[in-house]
Scaffold this motif. Structure first.
Motif, PDB file in Angstrom:
ATOM      1  N   PHE A 304       0.599   2.489   8.496  1.00 20.41           N
ATOM      2  CA  PHE A 304      -0.093   3.156   7.616  1.00 20.41           C
ATOM      3  C   PHE A 304       0.715   2.577   6.050  1.00 20.41           C
ATOM      4  CE2 PHE A 304      -0.931   6.972   5.246  1.00 20.41           C
ATOM      5  CZ  PHE A 304      -2.184   6.379   4.567  1.00 20.41           C
ATOM      6  N   VAL A 305       2.126   3.176   5.835  1.00 21.09           N
ATOM      7  CA  VAL A 305       2.943   2.782   4.709  1.00 21.09           C
ATOM      8  C   VAL A 305       3.179   1.300   4.198  1.00 21.09           C
ATOM      9  CG1 VAL A 305       4.969   2.910   3.988  1.00 21.09           C
ATOM     10  CG2 VAL A 305       4.016   4.918   5.260  1.00 21.09           C
ATOM     11  N   ILE A 306       2.605   0.451   5.602  1.00 22.10           N
ATOM     12  CA  ILE A 306       2.899  -1.017   4.997  1.00 22.10           C
ATOM     13  C   ILE A 306       1.353  -1.215   4.244  1.00 22.10           C
ATOM     14  CG2 ILE A 306       3.126  -2.887   5.890  1.00 22.10           C
ATOM     15  CD1 ILE A 306       4.995  -2.676   7.815  1.00 22.10           C
ATOM     16  N   LEU A 342      -0.592  -7.012  11.288  1.00 23.63           N
ATOM     17  CA  LEU A 342      -2.354  -7.857  10.981  1.00 23.63           C
ATOM     18  C   LEU A 342      -2.242  -8.405  12.637  1.00 23.63           C
ATOM     19  CD1 LEU A 342      -5.028  -9.181   9.853  1.00 23.63           C
ATOM     20  CD2 LEU A 342      -3.420 -11.190   9.343  1.00 23.63           C
ATOM     21  N   ARG A 343      -1.233  -8.917  13.126  1.00 20.14           N
ATOM     22  CA  ARG A 343      -1.453  -9.798  14.556  1.00 20.14           C
ATOM     23  C   ARG A 343      -2.310  -8.949  15.935  1.00 20.14           C
ATOM     24  NH1 ARG A 343       2.550 -12.814  13.038  1.00 20.14           N
ATOM     25  NH2 ARG A 343       4.793 -11.636  13.692  1.00 20.14           N
ATOM     26  N   THR A 344      -2.016  -7.757  15.958  1.00 23.03           N
ATOM     27  CA  THR A 344      -2.815  -6.354  16.196  1.00 23.03           C
ATOM     28  C   THR A 344      -4.340  -5.818  16.393  1.00 23.03           C
ATOM     29  OG1 THR A 344      -1.897  -4.443  15.123  1.00 23.03           O
ATOM     30  CG2 THR A 344      -0.315  -4.910  16.327  1.00 23.03           C
ATOM     31  N   GLY A 352      -9.214  -2.365   5.298  1.00 23.17           N
ATOM     32  CA  GLY A 352     -10.432  -2.328   6.244  1.00 23.17           C
ATOM     33  C   GLY A 352     -10.358  -2.807   7.138  1.00 23.17           C
ATOM     34  N   CYS A 353     -11.348  -3.974   7.281  1.00 24.80           N
ATOM     35  CA  CYS A 353     -10.520  -5.037   7.947  1.00 24.80           C
ATOM     36  C   CYS A 353     -10.543  -6.980   7.266  1.00 24.80           C
ATOM     37  CB  CYS A 353     -12.444  -6.158   9.079  1.00 24.80           C
ATOM     38  SG  CYS A 353     -13.526  -6.268   7.727  1.00 24.80           S
ATOM     39  N   TRP A 354      -9.904  -6.876   6.118  1.00 21.78           N
ATOM     40  CA  TRP A 354      -9.525  -7.506   5.484  1.00 21.78           C
ATOM     41  C   TRP A 354      -8.123  -7.443   5.265  1.00 21.78           C
ATOM     42  CZ3 TRP A 354     -13.370  -3.855   4.422  1.00 21.78           C
ATOM     43  CH2 TRP A 354     -13.467  -2.903   3.638  1.00 21.78           C
ATOM     44  N   LEU A 355      -7.467  -7.106   5.439  1.00 30.35           N
ATOM     45  CA  LEU A 355      -5.531  -7.170   5.406  1.00 30.35           C
ATOM     46  C   LEU A 355      -5.503  -8.640   5.318  1.00 30.35           C
ATOM     47  CD1 LEU A 355      -3.322  -6.199   5.005  1.00 30.35           C
ATOM     48  CD2 LEU A 355      -2.780  -6.094   7.879  1.00 30.35           C
TER      49      LEU A 355
END
Length: 540
Positions: A304-306, A342-344, A352-355
């Motif tokens: 979450f911090v990242i 992101l790999r997870t 959201g889902c757009w990292l």
């Protein structure tokens, strides 16, 4: 525990027998009935439990608690015993208290202070009685049912207004800071537990809530908000000094504190660029944190911090003038850690889902910066520029939202995708804006697509809390008055519903851009409009 080992925190010895008044005041009771000496001396109501440990056959004639109904005495007594058995950690703020505090800790402080003065002073006795009496009355007024709450003992040194702000944070601020992508709100499950272990974070949470409440009330001069913000800044500076001097080795609290300060500016709608100072501090602290073992911080909290930092840093880069500065808030190591997350298939309440798209923003910024800072700028981009351009474009076009996310999250991802294309298409300056050029048409297509996706998302949907960046990018390219009005209406509705200052400031900035000629449009000129209007905001 072996006799040679002592607990780190000295156990608090509490009164186990005697009347309720002496127990609450943590004073030894001589157990004289019906009124003990302590209550008689302080003119307090002497109340007794139905049974006293260590005493047998206490008759009703001596039991002053008989006014409590029989079916409610056990729960009341049990609650008091539970409170007596609880042990609170020591807090640096425990010495700070106000006259309105009603915590048991305040009683101890008052009693300790007054005990240093001769007891035969009747004036002091009356003052002690008044203070303790007022405290007990406030506790009783705040009781829920027959349970006396540990109200202010959890937050020594904070007044009832702070409790109101904490309640506002739990009910409102935390809700609007997260975009609702997942059912678990990290601003509650991650931030709040940390806040109750750190005076700094607790003050920052309260300051953020105060700033949010003040903006909702449209009160820029809110004295309470300004006071808490000042306290938060002072505590943060003190924490930084301790970290620099080696008194504190774990950067976690300071890092989370710096990120909370970024979002406090978001709630305020700050226009002075203060958020970028907090972001710079967060960058240094995050690097220090990631140097530590992964076992030092829970995985969920670290992820979450990242996410928190990457989201805030990437969407804030658009406010930097690429013609004058090469500053990047995301270095290679931080980007790699984000890609590990992101790999997870990480889905978060900020990105959201757009990292994956957000991680391309520094690449586009660097492409545009190299083009714009070149004094010998050619009429067309170089082969290297075009190769990088094509690579980034391919990554954006092949990206798609995760299929398992909610419909509104899916649509928001598509809005971000179109905004990323606009940001890329406008990165090569004059080449992009050739009259009737191919990229001019691609920009307008992306604008139309983004607006259509936005129209499918209600302005009151929580996902809007993370859409200021794509709205600003799309809005900076609008030329038609009807399109501008659509976006104006949307941002106004969002600001009214969420009460976040950055939404209102985004509209203010776009209004300024819509007055400029078409040649000054586009996201790369947002920073220039900021300079002209002295509006320095982050779109986080």
């Amino acid at each position: 525990m072996p006799p040679d080992r002592q607990p780190r925190v000295q156990r608090i010895v509490r009164v186990r027998t005697g009347c309720w008044s002496c127990r609450r005041r943590k004073k030894k009771c001589d157990e004289l009935r019906p009124i003990c000496s302590g209550c008689r001396r302080n003119d307090l109501r002497c109340e007794w439990p139905s049974t006293v440990p260590g005493r047998r056959n206490s008759g009703p004639e001596n039991d002053s608690s008989s006014y409590i109904p029989a079916d409610r005495r056990s729960s009341f007594a049990g609650s008091i015993e539970d409170l007596d058995a609880m042990q609170l950690p020591a807090s640096p703020l425990s010495r700070r208290h106000s006259s309105t505090s009603s915590s048991p800790g305040l009683s101890a402080i008052i009693e300790e202070h007054l005990a240093q003065v001769p007891a035969q002073d009747e004036t002091i006795d009356r003052r002690r009685s008044t203070i303790v009496g007022d405290e007990n009355a406030l506790v009783a007024s705040m009781a829920v049912g027959n349970v006396v709450p540990r109200t202010l003992s959890m937050l020594p040194g904070y007044d009832p207004e702070s409790y109101s702000l904490l309640s506002h944070y739990l009910a409102n601020t935390a809700d609007v800071m997260a975009n609702g992508t997942t059912p678990i709100n990290p601003f509650l499950v991650q931030i709040v537990p940390l806040a109750f272990t750190s005076d700094l974070l607790l003050q920052l949470v309260i300051a953020q809530s105060a700033a949010h409440r003040a903006f909702r009330r449209r009160d820029d001069s809110d004295a309470v908000a300004n006071s808490h913000y000042t306290k938060a800044i002072q505590l943060f500076r003190h924490g930084v000094n301790d970290f620099i001097e080696g008194k504190e080795s774990n950067p976690l609290m300071l890092l989370v504190g710096a990120l909370l300060m970024c979002f406090t500016e978001t709630a305020k709608g700050d226009m002075t660029g203060t958020v970028f100072d907090h972001l710079s501090a967060a960058h240094t602290l995050l690097v220090k944190l990631l140097e530590q073992s992964d076992t030092a911080v829970p995985r969920e909290l670290k992820d979450f911090v990242i996410e928190y930092y990457v989201y805030t840093a990437t969407v804030s880069m658009i406010s930097i003038d690429a013609r004058l500065s090469g500053q990047l808030f995301l270095n290679f190591d931080l980007e790699q850690r984000a890609r590990e997350v992101l790999r997870t298939q990480y889905v978060g309440n900020l990105c959201g889902c757009w990292l994956e798209l957000l991680l391309l923003i520094p690449c586009i910024f660097d492409l545009g910066r190299q083009w714009m800072m070149d004094d010998t700028q050619p009429t067309v981009p170089t082969a290297d520029d075009m190769a990088m351009f094509a690579s980034i474009q391919a990554q954006i076009l092949r990206w798609s939202p995760y299929s398992f996310v909610e419909p509104e999250v899916y649509l928001a991802g598509l809005v971000f995708q179109q905004a990323m294309l606009i940001y890329l298409y406008t990165s090569l300056g004059g080449y992009t804006y050739t009259p009737d050029g191919m990229y001019k048409g691609l920009i307008q297509t992306a604008v139309t697509e983004a607006l259509s996706y936005l129209d499918e998302i209600s302005p009151q949907a929580r996902i809007n809390s993370g859409l200021c960046w794509p709205i600003a990018v799309v809005g900076s390219c609008l030329e038609k008055p009807e399109q501008q009005e659509r976006l104006r209406t949307r941002l106004t509705a969002m600001a009214t519903h969420f009460g976040l200052g950055n939404m209102q400031r985004t509209l203010l900035l776009l209004e300024a851009m819509w007055e400029l000629p078409a040649s000054d449009a586009g996201p790369w000129n947002i920073c220039r409009s900021m300079q002209a209007k002295q509006i320095w905001i982050s779109f986080a």
